[in-house]
Design an enzyme around this catalytic site. Structure first.
Site, PDB file in Angstrom:
ATOM      1  N   LYS A 109       0.871  -1.179   0.000  1.00  0.00           N
ATOM      2  CA  LYS A 109       0.000   0.000   0.000  1.00  0.00           C
ATOM      3  C   LYS A 109       0.910   1.232   0.000  1.00  0.00           C
ATOM      4  CE  LYS A 109      -2.060   3.106   1.849  1.00  0.00           C
ATOM      5  NZ  LYS A 109      -2.105   4.566   1.454  1.00  0.00           N
TER       6      LYS A 109
ATOM      7  N   GLU B 246       8.186   2.256  11.489  1.00  0.00           N
ATOM      8  CA  GLU B 246       9.201   3.314  11.413  1.00  0.00           C
ATOM      9  C   GLU B 246       8.431   4.613  11.317  1.00  0.00           C
ATOM     10  OE1 GLU B 246      11.168   6.151  10.459  1.00  0.00           O
ATOM     11  OE2 GLU B 246      11.676   5.286   8.505  1.00  0.00           O
TER      12      GLU B 246
ATOM     13  N   CYS C 184      11.729  11.950   8.354  1.00  0.00           N
ATOM     14  CA  CYS C 184      11.584  11.530   9.738  1.00  0.00           C
ATOM     15  C   CYS C 184      12.899  11.677  10.494  1.00  0.00           C
ATOM     16  CB  CYS C 184      11.097  10.093   9.798  1.00  0.00           C
ATOM     17  SG  CYS C 184      12.142   8.923   8.894  1.00  0.00           S
TER      18      CYS C 184
ATOM     19  N   GLU D 281       6.911  17.175  15.963  1.00  0.00           N
ATOM     20  CA  GLU D 281       7.526  16.992  14.645  1.00  0.00           C
ATOM     21  C   GLU D 281       6.848  17.916  13.642  1.00  0.00           C
ATOM     22  OE1 GLU D 281       8.945  13.322  11.815  1.00  0.00           O
ATOM     23  OE2 GLU D 281       6.914  13.217  12.635  1.00  0.00           O
TER      24      GLU D 281
END
Length: 476
Positions: free
Chosen positions: A174, A248, A282, A379
């Site tokens: 996906k 992750e 990230c 973040e």
């Protein structure tokens, strides 16, 4: 020129019948088409096809040399189409061409890496029980659901797909709905390398519908790269069926600069760690910690370098910063400008909405007012840095570890002893000293705390995509 978008189910290209998903180019803000998302029913068909192919053994029981040959062909096909894949990725993500070319080449490398792994992979032997011998072998886990993000779509797809296929699993991929043309171009290359029908399937659409259907399907293992919210939803779905999951997720990584560092190198390293990949990474070094003794010189040099960063369409001469992936994401990144002002953070550079066509945000940095600042805690996933100063090594460690995340740490120092101490003390899955990000394919990549579960790379990926089986033989 747009690339056809489809879903791959049991070897067949399927148009899909779900909700329409618009395709928008970040550099212009223009809508260039749309595709129909895969429905829950179509996701189910892909999982059934994967299960059928796995149980039939058409790939799972294929000799390792034959699987290795297919992986080699996939790697060669990606390298042969690297220019096309890079062009599509630049158009769909707004990332800079020189960065994207590296991503594409690296994605081919994962298939070669795990093709090599097949020729060295071995089991274990335990003779400790008298009159018994125990052998341990690893077998493919079964049907794997793989979720890939948009910010480095080729590399973060193949780091999952290569080991899953190498081990003999069947998979359902996906990808992100924000990069559908790139995903389909990659799917076509892999499809043409000789995989049996049903071994490799791909369904695309929003996470809330297509992704949720796949996370809750009858799969045997999940690997997910993406945001914390999506990762939480996937983990909850996996927990309902006790499915092993590798996550992750996000990061709020610290770049720690000591006064004894090579200052020009540290400034450029800090710049690249936060602004490379348009800040949409990230592993971005989004918190910059500077020792008080060099703070004034560092800030002056950082400001000069950041203000020279030109935001603009990828590929134009002199452009170092492309657009955000979408209008919604640009709005979220720009929301930190207002919260920084409310928190009393001091603007170092940037900070003004770019305006105009495309989803651009300037290279921005703030000297934060304290550890409670939203910019320090959350973040951003964009080109906005939070900067603070520290007095000594102990305070640097405490500040670096004062985070809900723990993906990467960057350290700049000439002191080897300090480098080793910081490497041990920073609570992150990877610590890099006097360098920006580098990927050793055998080493683990993943994070502590809110940055995820499990590790990817080398044997760490292999262990996730295989089951350990002990066979005990009595011979007394």
């Amino acid at each position: 020129m747009t690339h056809p978008v489809f879903h791959l189910i049991d070897g067949q290209a399927v148009a899909g019948s779900g909700e329409p998903v618009e395709m928008v180019e970040p550099a212009t803000g223009a809508t260039v088409g749309q595709f129909a998302a895969a429905t829950a029913s179509e996701v189910g068909q892909a999982v059934v096809a994967a299960r059928r192919s796995f149980e039939a053994g058409v790939w799972s029981r294929r000799p390792w040399r034959e699987r290795q040959a297919v992986l080699r062909r996939i790697a060669a096909a990606i390298r042969g189409a690297a220019a096309e894949l890079a062009a599509i990725q630049v158009r769909e993500t707004g990332l800079l061409p020189d960065k994207v070319r590296g991503h594409v080449v690296a994605s081919a490398g994962w298939f070669d890496h795990f093709a090599d792994y097949l020729s060295t992979e071995c089991g274990e032997y335990f003779p400790q029980l008298d009159d018994y011998t125990t052998f341990v072998r690893r077998e493919p886990v079964g049907v794997c659901a793989l979720f890939a993000p948009w910010n480095q779509p080729t590399g973060l797809t193949t780091i999952k797909l290569a080991p899953a296929l190498a081990a003999g699993n069947s998979v359902v991929l996906k990808p992100s709905e924000l990069v559908p043309q790139l995903s389909c171009a990659l799917v076509e290359l892999i499809r043409g390398a000789g995989l049996p029908d049903g071994v490799f399937n791909c369904v695309n659409g929003p996470g809330a519908t297509t992704g949720a259907a796949l996370a809750g399907a009858a799969v045997d293992a999940i690997a997910f790269t993406g945001g914390s919210q999506g990762g939480r939803a996937v983990a909850l779905a996996a927990a309902q069926r006790h499915v092993p999951v590798m996550l992750e997720l996000g990061g709020k990584s610290a770049t720690v600069v000591f006064a004894d560092a090579d200052l020009p190198a540290a400034v450029e390293g800090a710049i690249q760690a936060i602004y490379s990949n348009n800040g949409e990474a990230c592993l971005a070094g989004s918190r910059i910690l500077v020792e008080e003794g060099c703070a004034e010189d560092f800030l002056a040099a950082f400001r000069t370098r950041a203000e020279a960063f030109r935001a603009g369409p990828p590929g134009e001469p002199g452009v170092e910063l492309g657009p955000m992936i979408s209008a919604a994401h640009r709005g979220r990144v720009e929301s930190f400008f207002a919260s920084a002002a409310a928190d009393g953070d001091r603007l170092v550079c940037g900070g003004a909405p770019a305006g105009g066509a495309g989803f651009f945000v300037p290279a921005t940095a703030y000297l934060v007012n304290g550890p409670g600042s939203r910019l320090w805690r959350e973040e951003v996933f964009g080109p906005v840095a939070a900067i603070a100063t520290f007095r000594d090594e102990a305070e640097a460690v405490a500040m670096a570890n004062d985070s809900d995340f723990g993906l990467v740490g960057y350290v700049w120092t000439r002191d080897t002893g300090r480098a080793l101490r910081m490497g041990n003390a920073i609570r992150a899955g990877q610590v890099l000293v006097n360098t920006t990000i580098r990927r050793e394919l055998n080493s683990p990549f993943g994070g502590y705390k809110g940055s995820g579960l499990g590790r990817e790379g080398g044997r760490y990926s292999w262990e996730h995509f295989t089951e350990a089986k002990a066979v005990l033989i009595s011979h007394g």
